[in-house]
Design a protein around this motif. Structure first.
Motif, PDB file in Angstrom:
ATOM      1  N   ASN A  20       0.838  -1.203   0.000  1.00 42.96           N
ATOM      2  CA  ASN A  20       0.000   0.000   0.000  1.00 42.96           C
ATOM      3  C   ASN A  20       0.870   1.249   0.000  1.00 42.96           C
ATOM      4  OD1 ASN A  20      -2.527  -1.198  -0.001  1.00 42.96           O
ATOM      5  ND2 ASN A  20      -2.592  -1.384   2.223  1.00 42.96           N
ATOM      6  N   GLY A  21       0.500   2.201  -0.848  1.00 40.42           N
ATOM      7  CA  GLY A  21       1.189   3.476  -0.891  1.00 40.42           C
ATOM      8  C   GLY A  21       2.461   3.496  -1.718  1.00 40.42           C
ATOM      9  N   LEU A  31      -1.078  12.207  -5.738  1.00 42.26           N
ATOM     10  CA  LEU A  31      -2.005  11.080  -5.906  1.00 42.26           C
ATOM     11  C   LEU A  31      -2.109  10.197  -4.665  1.00 42.26           C
ATOM     12  CD1 LEU A  31      -1.066  10.065  -9.557  1.00 42.26           C
ATOM     13  CD2 LEU A  31      -3.166  11.197  -8.798  1.00 42.26           C
ATOM     14  N   GLY A  32      -1.295  10.481  -3.649  1.00 41.96           N
ATOM     15  CA  GLY A  32      -1.382   9.733  -2.406  1.00 41.96           C
ATOM     16  C   GLY A  32      -0.274   8.726  -2.163  1.00 41.96           C
ATOM     17  N   ALA A  33       0.767   8.739  -2.979  1.00 48.32           N
ATOM     18  CA  ALA A  33       1.875   7.806  -2.775  1.00 48.32           C
ATOM     19  C   ALA A  33       2.636   8.141  -1.495  1.00 48.32           C
ATOM     20  CB  ALA A  33       2.828   7.851  -3.962  1.00 48.32           C
ATOM     21  N   LYS A  37      12.011   5.560  -2.695  1.00 51.24           N
ATOM     22  CA  LYS A  37      12.233   6.811  -1.971  1.00 51.24           C
ATOM     23  C   LYS A  37      10.962   7.157  -1.217  1.00 51.24           C
ATOM     24  CE  LYS A  37      13.226  11.712  -2.826  1.00 51.24           C
ATOM     25  NZ  LYS A  37      13.654  12.677  -3.846  1.00 51.24           N
ATOM     26  N   LYS A  38      11.104   7.476   0.055  1.00 48.31           N
ATOM     27  CA  LYS A  38       9.965   7.952   0.841  1.00 48.31           C
ATOM     28  C   LYS A  38       9.619   9.356   0.388  1.00 48.31           C
ATOM     29  CE  LYS A  38      10.111   4.684   4.244  1.00 48.31           C
ATOM     30  NZ  LYS A  38       9.465   3.467   3.872  1.00 48.31           N
ATOM     31  N   LEU A  39       8.324   9.578   0.169  1.00 50.74           N
ATOM     32  CA  LEU A  39       7.868  10.902  -0.256  1.00 50.74           C
ATOM     33  C   LEU A  39       7.319  11.654   0.939  1.00 50.74           C
ATOM     34  CD1 LEU A  39       6.076   9.873  -3.578  1.00 50.74           C
ATOM     35  CD2 LEU A  39       8.363  10.804  -3.310  1.00 50.74           C
TER      36      LEU A  39
END
Length: 171
Positions: free
Chosen positions: A90-91, A124-126, A169-171
């Motif tokens: 998820n994500g 978009l919610g990533a 990569k963490k956004l």
């Protein structure tokens, strides 16, 4: 050449269908140095029908230095059906079929597109943005590491002849 002069347009099959064949040739050219090193990326040899199929699988973008087509990338939402376990999280969004015309590489276009892509994924919610590349593509791995992507997993796709590193990569 100023990277800010690059126009990024969302792929629209109605408007951009005539670009599929030139885009396929651009992909072949952009991936040919990797193919010459023995890495058989799908984009190095795919037919135009496969290029179109991949463009339609996600949110795809074409880059123009008007009127010239100079690149592409496709952003994918979570891939719950993927054989890659990491892409099913998820994500986790991912991107692929990323290429810039070889004569324009190293001029900041990729950086501009990556900034755009990371912002779009976040909109978009990533939570994370991931990619996969050959474990032998040292130059690409280093480029992504400079953008804070880290190797998080490995996978082996049926359509390539190498093991892929999944970088995220963490956004």
């Amino acid at each position: 050449m100023n990277p800010e002069s690059i126009e990024i347009e969302r792929f629209d099959p109605q408007e951009h269908l005539s670009f599929v064949e030139p885009l396929t040739n651009l992909l072949h050219d952009a991936y040919s140095p990797l193919a010459a090193r023995g890495m058989k990326y799908l984009a190095s040899h795919q037919p135009p029908t496969k290029t179109l199929e991949r463009l339609l699988e996600g949110e795809s973008y074409l880059f123009f230095l008007k009127p010239q087509l100079v690149g592409t990338v496709t952003l994918y939402k979570e891939k719950y059906e993927s054989s890659c376990e990491y892409y099913r999280k998820n994500g986790v969004y991912s991107f692929g079929q990323f290429a810039t015309k070889p004569s324009l590489q190293g001029k900041g276009i990729g950086t501009r597109v990556m900034d755009y892509l990371e912002n779009r994924a976040k909109e978009l919610g990533a939570i994370e943005l991931a990619l996969d590349t050959s474990e032998h593509a040292d130059n690409l791995i280093q480029m992504y590491k400079k953008r804070s992507y880290e190797i998080v997993a490995y996978t082996k796709w049926d359509v390539v002849n190498y093991r892929s590193e999944i970088m995220s990569k963490k956004l």
